[in-house]
Write a protein that holds these residues in place. Structure first.
Motif, PDB file in Angstrom:
ATOM      1  N   GLU A 782       0.828  -1.208   0.000  1.00 16.31           N
ATOM      2  CA  GLU A 782       0.000   0.000   0.000  1.00 16.31           C
ATOM      3  C   GLU A 782       0.861   1.255   0.000  1.00 16.31           C
ATOM      4  O   GLU A 782       0.501   2.264  -0.636  1.00 16.31           O
ATOM      5  CB  GLU A 782      -0.941  -0.010   1.208  1.00 16.31           C
ATOM      6  CG  GLU A 782      -2.003  -1.098   1.159  1.00 16.31           C
ATOM      7  CD  GLU A 782      -2.977  -0.908   0.004  1.00 16.31           C
ATOM      8  OE1 GLU A 782      -2.994   0.161  -0.637  1.00 16.31           O
ATOM      9  OE2 GLU A 782      -3.719  -1.867  -0.306  1.00 16.31           O
ATOM     10  N   ALA A 783       1.993   1.210   0.686  1.00  8.78           N
ATOM     11  CA  ALA A 783       2.886   2.375   0.689  1.00  8.78           C
ATOM     12  C   ALA A 783       3.425   2.648  -0.705  1.00  8.78           C
ATOM     13  O   ALA A 783       3.474   3.802  -1.162  1.00  8.78           O
ATOM     14  CB  ALA A 783       4.027   2.149   1.671  1.00  8.78           C
ATOM     15  N   LYS A 784       3.832   1.591  -1.413  1.00 12.63           N
ATOM     16  CA  LYS A 784       4.360   1.772  -2.770  1.00 12.63           C
ATOM     17  C   LYS A 784       3.257   2.189  -3.736  1.00 12.63           C
ATOM     18  O   LYS A 784       3.487   2.977  -4.661  1.00 12.63           O
ATOM     19  CB  LYS A 784       5.029   0.488  -3.240  1.00 12.63           C
ATOM     20  CG  LYS A 784       6.360   0.235  -2.529  1.00 12.63           C
ATOM     21  CD  LYS A 784       6.979  -1.097  -2.931  1.00 12.63           C
ATOM     22  CE  LYS A 784       8.338  -1.253  -2.241  1.00 12.63           C
ATOM     23  NZ  LYS A 784       8.915  -2.591  -2.444  1.00 12.63           N
ATOM     24  N   ALA A 785       2.060   1.662  -3.532  1.00 15.67           N
ATOM     25  CA  ALA A 785       0.941   2.067  -4.384  1.00 15.67           C
ATOM     26  C   ALA A 785       0.643   3.542  -4.191  1.00 15.67           C
ATOM     27  O   ALA A 785       0.342   4.267  -5.148  1.00 15.67           O
ATOM     28  CB  ALA A 785      -0.292   1.230  -4.043  1.00 15.67           C
ATOM     29  N   ARG A 786       0.732   4.019  -2.967  1.00 14.98           N
ATOM     30  CA  ARG A 786       0.521   5.449  -2.696  1.00 14.98           C
ATOM     31  C   ARG A 786       1.610   6.278  -3.369  1.00 14.98           C
ATOM     32  O   ARG A 786       1.348   7.323  -3.959  1.00 14.98           O
ATOM     33  CB  ARG A 786       0.525   5.699  -1.193  1.00 14.98           C
ATOM     34  CG  ARG A 786       0.240   7.153  -0.810  1.00 14.98           C
ATOM     35  CD  ARG A 786       0.292   7.339   0.694  1.00 14.98           C
ATOM     36  NE  ARG A 786      -0.184   8.658   1.066  1.00 14.98           N
ATOM     37  CZ  ARG A 786       0.547   9.765   1.022  1.00 14.98           C
ATOM     38  NH1 ARG A 786       1.799   9.696   0.632  1.00 14.98           N
ATOM     39  NH2 ARG A 786       0.026  10.941   1.357  1.00 14.98           N
ATOM     40  N   GLY A 787       2.851   5.778  -3.314  1.00 14.96           N
ATOM     41  CA  GLY A 787       3.934   6.513  -3.951  1.00 14.96           C
ATOM     42  C   GLY A 787       3.798   6.591  -5.448  1.00 14.96           C
ATOM     43  O   GLY A 787       4.175   7.580  -6.077  1.00 14.96           O
ATOM     44  N   ALA A 788       3.201   5.539  -6.049  1.00 13.01           N
ATOM     45  CA  ALA A 788       3.044   5.519  -7.497  1.00 13.01           C
ATOM     46  C   ALA A 788       1.868   6.367  -7.964  1.00 13.01           C
ATOM     47  O   ALA A 788       1.913   6.987  -9.028  1.00 13.01           O
ATOM     48  CB  ALA A 788       2.860   4.074  -7.966  1.00 13.01           C
ATOM     49  N   SER A 789       0.781   6.395  -7.169  1.00 13.71           N
ATOM     50  CA  SER A 789      -0.432   7.100  -7.601  1.00 13.71           C
ATOM     51  C   SER A 789      -0.579   8.490  -7.021  1.00 13.71           C
ATOM     52  O   SER A 789      -1.463   9.242  -7.418  1.00 13.71           O
ATOM     53  CB  SER A 789      -1.664   6.265  -7.217  1.00 13.71           C
ATOM     54  OG  SER A 789      -1.735   6.134  -5.808  1.00 13.71           O
ATOM     55  N   GLY A 790       0.266   8.810  -6.036  1.00 14.71           N
ATOM     56  CA  GLY A 790       0.166  10.131  -5.429  1.00 14.71           C
ATOM     57  C   GLY A 790      -0.637  10.096  -4.151  1.00 14.71           C
ATOM     58  O   GLY A 790      -1.212   9.070  -3.781  1.00 14.71           O
ATOM     59  N   PRO A 791      -0.700  11.212  -3.450  1.00 13.87           N
ATOM     60  CA  PRO A 791      -1.320  11.237  -2.125  1.00 13.87           C
ATOM     61  C   PRO A 791      -2.835  11.304  -2.130  1.00 13.87           C
ATOM     62  O   PRO A 791      -3.446  11.444  -1.071  1.00 13.87           O
ATOM     63  CB  PRO A 791      -0.727  12.517  -1.521  1.00 13.87           C
ATOM     64  CG  PRO A 791      -0.503  13.414  -2.693  1.00 13.87           C
ATOM     65  CD  PRO A 791      -0.101  12.523  -3.825  1.00 13.87           C
ATOM     66  N   GLN A 828       5.611   0.994   8.404  1.00 13.09           N
ATOM     67  CA  GLN A 828       5.097   0.762   7.055  1.00 13.09           C
ATOM     68  C   GLN A 828       3.682   1.340   6.915  1.00 13.09           C
ATOM     69  O   GLN A 828       3.328   1.915   5.878  1.00 13.09           O
ATOM     70  CB  GLN A 828       5.076  -0.739   6.737  1.00 13.09           C
ATOM     71  CG  GLN A 828       6.457  -1.376   6.567  1.00 13.09           C
ATOM     72  CD  GLN A 828       7.104  -1.055   5.229  1.00 13.09           C
ATOM     73  OE1 GLN A 828       6.934   0.038   4.686  1.00 13.09           O
ATOM     74  NE2 GLN A 828       7.881  -1.998   4.702  1.00 13.09           N
ATOM     75  N   VAL A 829       2.855   1.157   7.952  1.00 14.18           N
ATOM     76  CA  VAL A 829       1.506   1.705   7.906  1.00 14.18           C
ATOM     77  C   VAL A 829       1.550   3.227   7.816  1.00 14.18           C
ATOM     78  O   VAL A 829       0.825   3.852   7.020  1.00 14.18           O
ATOM     79  CB  VAL A 829       0.700   1.245   9.137  1.00 14.18           C
ATOM     80  CG1 VAL A 829      -0.626   2.006   9.233  1.00 14.18           C
ATOM     81  CG2 VAL A 829       0.435  -0.260   9.062  1.00 14.18           C
ATOM     82  N   ARG A 830       2.420   3.836   8.628  1.00 14.85           N
ATOM     83  CA  ARG A 830       2.518   5.302   8.585  1.00 14.85           C
ATOM     84  C   ARG A 830       3.063   5.767   7.236  1.00 14.85           C
ATOM     85  O   ARG A 830       2.660   6.812   6.730  1.00 14.85           O
ATOM     86  CB  ARG A 830       3.419   5.789   9.722  1.00 14.85           C
ATOM     87  CG  ARG A 830       2.843   5.520  11.108  1.00 14.85           C
ATOM     88  CD  ARG A 830       3.623   6.218  12.185  1.00 14.85           C
ATOM     89  NE  ARG A 830       3.532   7.684  12.053  1.00 14.85           N
ATOM     90  CZ  ARG A 830       4.109   8.544  12.878  1.00 14.85           C
ATOM     91  NH1 ARG A 830       4.829   8.092  13.909  1.00 14.85           N
ATOM     92  NH2 ARG A 830       3.997   9.843  12.699  1.00 14.85           N
ATOM     93  N   ARG A 831       3.947   4.972   6.646  1.00 15.13           N
ATOM     94  CA  ARG A 831       4.450   5.313   5.311  1.00 15.13           C
ATOM     95  C   ARG A 831       3.321   5.268   4.291  1.00 15.13           C
ATOM     96  O   ARG A 831       3.213   6.116   3.408  1.00 15.13           O
ATOM     97  CB  ARG A 831       5.561   4.338   4.943  1.00 15.13           C
ATOM     98  CG  ARG A 831       6.113   4.485   3.525  1.00 15.13           C
ATOM     99  CD  ARG A 831       7.322   3.585   3.343  1.00 15.13           C
ATOM    100  NE  ARG A 831       7.609   3.357   1.940  1.00 15.13           N
ATOM    101  CZ  ARG A 831       7.687   2.175   1.352  1.00 15.13           C
ATOM    102  NH1 ARG A 831       7.505   1.082   2.076  1.00 15.13           N
ATOM    103  NH2 ARG A 831       7.948   2.058   0.068  1.00 15.13           N
ATOM    104  N   ALA A 832       2.453   4.244   4.407  1.00 16.47           N
ATOM    105  CA  ALA A 832       1.317   4.131   3.491  1.00 16.47           C
ATOM    106  C   ALA A 832       0.324   5.273   3.693  1.00 16.47           C
ATOM    107  O   ALA A 832      -0.386   5.667   2.765  1.00 16.47           O
ATOM    108  CB  ALA A 832       0.622   2.788   3.705  1.00 16.47           C
ATOM    109  N   GLU A 833       0.296   5.819   4.912  1.00 12.40           N
ATOM    110  CA  GLU A 833      -0.579   6.969   5.194  1.00 12.40           C
ATOM    111  C   GLU A 833       0.054   8.295   4.791  1.00 12.40           C
ATOM    112  O   GLU A 833      -0.619   9.322   4.725  1.00 12.40           O
ATOM    113  CB  GLU A 833      -0.886   7.021   6.695  1.00 12.40           C
ATOM    114  CG  GLU A 833      -1.666   5.843   7.216  1.00 12.40           C
ATOM    115  CD  GLU A 833      -1.735   5.822   8.734  1.00 12.40           C
ATOM    116  OE1 GLU A 833      -2.682   5.221   9.267  1.00 12.40           O
ATOM    117  OE2 GLU A 833      -0.830   6.406   9.373  1.00 12.40           O
ATOM    118  N   GLY A 834       1.366   8.257   4.550  1.00 15.67           N
ATOM    119  CA  GLY A 834       2.077   9.489   4.228  1.00 15.67           C
ATOM    120  C   GLY A 834       2.524  10.258   5.442  1.00 15.67           C
ATOM    121  O   GLY A 834       2.840  11.448   5.359  1.00 15.67           O
TER     122      GLY A 834
END
Length: 1012
Positions: A782-791, A828-834
């Motif tokens: 989920e963190a990488k998906a957020r990084g690829a699609s934006g916040p 990792q969860v906080r990374r996925a949350e930004g």
């Protein structure tokens, strides 16, 4: 042409077979380099396989090799299990005692199951492991013999091999690792019908790279001419060669028979069939000789002279003369030891045996049985019961057949020949139905048990059939036994059969086996403590440990320990303590559990409790690994492997090697981890053991970035685990791997679906070592998906993260290493949350420091550096973390992590070799611009061999462009763009555009990727 000629028995000079001899010589040269070789020689009956092997073996003997020969014979003809290896060992012992004795020292008692004259073993061995132990010792003996000299082992007529011989040969083919050893086995290819039991062995052998297949073809016309010339010591006429070649079709044995038949019958017309050809020579003999030939044919593969003299109605002088005629006619040959007679070729025996009428067969077998019963010394001791069982059975004497069949079954069990024991027991069940109990003879030995009833026979048959590998048949027998025991109100034995059914249902992948265990438990619930009651509780606790670890299963294990102690059942108590320790560790009591497992191991060694040693060899390293004590787990695993090898616990050794592989991977020793798993693959023979091997190879391949191999091994593992026996440890880790693979291929929806599926199953207590890595994997996706699609907000992502938080609260960090994983999951969860920051990742890196988890620490350092760069904080510190992480990733061979580090370093203009950073850009906009337009650092793609144009194509591919759009952007045709895409996929070892796009994002090639 042949009139007046005197024929030799066979061609005096070896004819043809140049290619086959060259292949054998090449295998011998390879074995001389210390790598055991295996050769399978096939060909139709009579084509010349034995002569080929004899020629090769004689040449090898002259060169100094030791040659040992074992022969398989038809069981119905008076054979016994593993007789091929019995004759093989005797062949070795035929050498001088001074040469062989040093190599046999220490093996005598253990191998007495094969060679009875060495005595009877007094060792206590679990039946389930006894056969493997015997096989392992035979392998060790051969390796010891071949350590300093070349040893050639020949097994003839493998198409007649009993199941135990096939199993031993399979074991040797798969596990022999060292020594100047060459194994050669011959078999008739024309005897292998579609369901012939040798076929699975041949299919398995085809998958082994060290096995050479040689097919012996029929002779050409020129070779037939040469063969005939050597037989008759003259040049044959072309017309006669044409006739013989046409009739024999190039079969060497038929050629010899035709030459003799022409000689005997003065070229009279002969039957076109082989049987007619062979019978023509037998029927041309005097009547007395024909009767002697028929008598020998019914006696077995060979018949001792003294036995034949007792059975034959001829006076001894006439018998000797008849035998002389049969030998001169090349129908019979003296046996190798010179004490009896055998047919020159099995085809002749088959023809002679088929001429006997059913009444004649029964009469002759009765005569043989009565003679051997009256004087047992007439046949070798190890063959006596097997031959008597056959004689009485064919003689249709049910009472005597039952008595001897039971004795033969006991002998088969002592040899660990479970398939043959099973066959004998089923025959005994058939005979028991027609023999009244009062018709059985009384036992003369004081205290000797009565003859077993049908229920006893069913119990023994269920066990032996299961151990032989025929689990479906064993389940049928166990069901029959359950019904019979319940009809007799025999609760103890009914419960025993229910336990067997539970284990068989699980092994067959037909269910969890819990219902069957509940039935067994209910039957003994109110009975007083006993060995049997303790064994039921052990089975229930073991099931709980695998499926539902928790307080109830731990209580069952404690009860099993108490009942075993009260019954003074030491071996059962050891099993119960292993399970109790396993469940205690699952509850967080690692220190107590590990201490008790070490005590169990010491006691099991003192008692030589083989099955308990096997269990603790698996459980101790696994528990140490769960406690985060990976280095200690490796030492325990290596000790377990030595224990298993010394005792022949082959399948158990495969489980131990899988655990060793996992601990080595945790320590960052990925190549030794792979080797341990591959070694386990060589010896694993149960379904779940092979599944666990595939799962380990899945994990190793994925860590190395070998996505295709990981997918292949995952499919294999899941297929072998099946769906009918859902054990948490065999569900959670495959799901974790499937999530990671889906994400790498750009299939985010599939990754989320897999996560939802495994969460619905749940994470029982004691599964932290599997559950926490899976939760970390999904958070990382989920963190990488957020990084690829934006916040931008993604409701589905929020739902997944909420599920992760709920599950993480339920999974307890019972050991320090799992506390570190908890911190990793939180970050990792906080990374996925930004919302992750450098302090989070610094804490994770610190938690893994000193925990023997170099990969996880490198991962934490990578994200620590990324967080520092995103915050535009300390670039020097970020460079240091990146450099340390990259160094660790390179040592590990972690290709995916290296890709990520190279991409991050390239975007941030940090040199990983020097650990330095260029001057920071003046503002964020300039930094983003540089990230989106600069060519990636050469290291990021050099290892893949991509050209500059292919890098441009890959960047556009990652942005989702079609071939046409890529062509428009680069001013090339769509067809040329398609060619570039194909080249990229080939170079990267990928199978889809989605995989290529995912890799491009990790390398920082996609314009949408943010810097830092």
């Amino acid at each position: 042409m042949l009139d007046g000629m005197t024929s030799a028995p066979v061609s005096s000079r070896f004819v043809g077979r140049g290619d086959a001899l060259s292949a054998l010589a090449a295998a011998l040269r390879r074995s001389d380099q210390g790598v055991p070789q295996k050769v399978l020689i096939s060909g139709e009956a009579g084509v010349g396989k034995t002569r080929l092997v004899e020629e090769f073996a004689e040449t090898a003997r002259i060169q100094g090799a030791w040659v040992a020969v074992g022969e398989c014979i038809e069981i119905e003809a008076g054979g016994l299990p593993l007789q091929a290896f019995t004759t093989l060992l005797r062949s070795l012992l035929s050498r001088s005692t001074e040469e062989v004795a040093p190599f046999l020292e220490g093996f005598e008692e253990e191998l007495s199951g094969i060679l009875p004259e060495w005595g009877r073993s007094s060792l206590i061995t679990d039946p389930g492991e006894g056969q493997g132990r015997l096989f392992a010792l035979m392998g060790q003996l051969l390796e010891r013999l071949a350590a300093e000299r070349t040893v050639i082992v020949v097994l003839e007529d493998l198409h007649w091999a009993d199941a135990s011989t096939r199993s031993m040969l399979t074991y040797l083919f798969r596990t022999l690792r060292q020594g100047r050893l060459l194994l050669v086995a011959t078999y008739r290819s024309d005897d292998l019908h579609r369901r012939h039991p040798l076929r699975p062995f041949l299919a398995e052998s085809d998958r082994l790279r060290s096995v050479v297949r040689i097919d012996v073809p029929r002779f050409t016309r020129d070779e037939v001419r040469e063969q005939v010339r050597e037989i008759i010591s003259a040049d044959p006429e072309p017309s006669e060669i044409d006739r013989i070649f046409a009739r024999s079709d190039g079969n060497a044995f038929f050629v010899e028979e035709l030459v003799r038949a022409f000689d005997v019958n003065s070229r009279a017309d002969l039957s076109d069939s082989l049987r007619g050809l062979l019978l023509a020579r037998i029927l041309s003999l005097p009547e007395n000789v024909q009767k002697v030939v028929g008598t020998v044919a019914e006696g077995g593969a060979h018949v001792e002279y003294d036995l034949l003299r007792r059975v034959s109605p001829l006076p001894e002088y006439d018998l000797i003369e008849a035998l002389r005629v049969a030998v001169d006619a090349q129908i019979l040959w003296p046996t190798r030891d010179g004490d009896g007679y055998r047919f020159r070729h099995s085809l002749v025996r088959e023809a002679a045996d088929q001429e006997l009428l059913p009444g004649e067969r029964a009469r002759l077998n009765r005569l043989y049985a009565e003679a051997v019963s009256a004087d047992p010394s007439l046949v070798p001791a190890e063959e006596r019961t097997a031959r008597l069982a056959t004689y009485w059975y064919v003689a249709r004497d049910a009472k005597n057949a039952l008595v001897v069949t039971l004795e033969a079954a006991v002998e088969a069990r002592r040899r660990y020949a479970y398939a043959e024991q099973s066959q004998l027991l089923e025959r005994a069940m058939e005979l028991r139905e027609i023999v009244p109990p009062d018709a059985l003879p009384t036992r003369d030995h004081p205290g000797h048990p009565d003859y077993p009833d049908q229920l006893d026979l069913m119990a023994d048959a269920a066990v032996s059939t299961r151990l032989s590998g025929d689990r479906q048949r064993a389940l049928s027998i166990a069901k029959q036994g359950t019904s019979t025991a319940e009809a007799r109100a025999d609760t103890q034995r009914a419960a025993w059969f229910w336990i067997q059914r539970s284990e068989l249902v699980q092994e067959l992948g037909m269910g969890t086996g819990r219902q069957e265990l509940d039935q067994a438990h209910e039957l003994v619930r109110r009975s007083p403590p006993s060995v049997f009651h303790a064994e039921v509780l052990v089975a229930v606790a073991a099931w709980g440990a695998r499926h539902e670890p928790g307080p109830e299963s731990l209580a069952d294990a404690q009860h099993a320990v108490e009942f075993a102690r009260q019954a003074k059942a030491e071996h059962t108590e050891l099993h119960a303590r292993v399970i109790r320790a396993w469940l205690t560790a699952s509850a967080g009591g690692f220190d107590e559990s590990i201490e008790d497992l070490y005590r169990v191991r010491r006691t099991a060694q003192e008692l030589d409790s083989v099955s308990a040693l096997g269990r603790v060899s698996i459980t101790l390293p696994s528990t140490l690994e769960a406690a985060g004590r990976s280095a200690e787990a490796v030492a325990a695993g290596e000790e377990g492997i030595r224990t298993c090898r010394a005792r022949g616990l082959t399948n158990t050794e495969a489980w131990v090697r899988c655990n060793l592989s996992q601990s080595l991977a945790s320590l960052g020793q990925w190549e030794p981890s792979r080797r341990a798993a591959e070694e386990a693959a060589r010896i694993a023979n149960s379904r779940k053991a092979r599944a666990l091997v595939a799962l380990r190879l899945t994990q190793i391949a994925l860590m190395r970035g070998e996505v295709k191999e990981s997918k292949r091994q995952l499919a294999l593992a899941r297929g072998l685990f099946g769906t009918d026996d859902p054990q948490p440890q065999f569900l959670i880790t495959p799901a974790e791997v499937a999530i990671r693979i889906a994400a790498l291929e750009g299939r985010l929806a599939d990754a989320r679906a897999e996560f939802a599926r495994i969460v619905s199953v749940g994470f029982p207590a004691g599964t932290e070592q599997y559950a926490l890595p899976l939760l970390c994997a999904m958070a990382d996706v989920e963190a990488k998906a957020r990084g690829a699609s934006g916040p931008d907000a993604d409701p589905e992502r929020e739902s997944v993260l909420a599920t992760i938080r709920r599950q993480s609260a339920l999974v307890r960090p019972l050991a320090p290493v799992w506390h570190a994983y908890h911190l990793l999951l939180k970050a990792q969860v906080r990374r996925a949350e930004g919302t992750a920051n450098a302090e989070d990742w610094a804490e994770v890196a610190g938690a893994f420091a000193g925990r023997d988890r170099p990969y996880e620490q490198a991962l934490a350092r990578t994200q620590w550096a990324a967080a520092l760069l995103t915050a535009r904080a300390d670039r020097a510190a970020a460079a240091e973390q990146l450099t340390e992480a990259y160094r660790a990733a390179r040592l590990l061979g972690a290709r995916l992590l290296m890709d990520e580090l190279l991409a991050l370093a390239s975007r941030s203009r940090i040199s990983l070799d020097a650990g330095t950073a260029d001057a920071e850009p003046d503002d964020a906009a300039a930094q983003n611009s540089a990230a989106s337009t600069a060519t990636p650092d050469a290291d990021a793609t050099a290892s893949f061999g991509l050209t500059a144009r292919e890098i441009e194509v890959l960047r556009l591919l990652a942005e989702g462009n079609s071939n046409r759009r890529i062509g428009e952007e680069l001013f090339i045709s769509p067809k040329t763009a398609s060619v570039h895409v194909s080249h990229i996929l080939d170079k990267l070892g990928l199978s889809s555009r989605g995989e290529a796009a995912a890799l491009a994002h990790r390398l920082g090639l996609a314009a949408a990727e943010e810097a830092g």
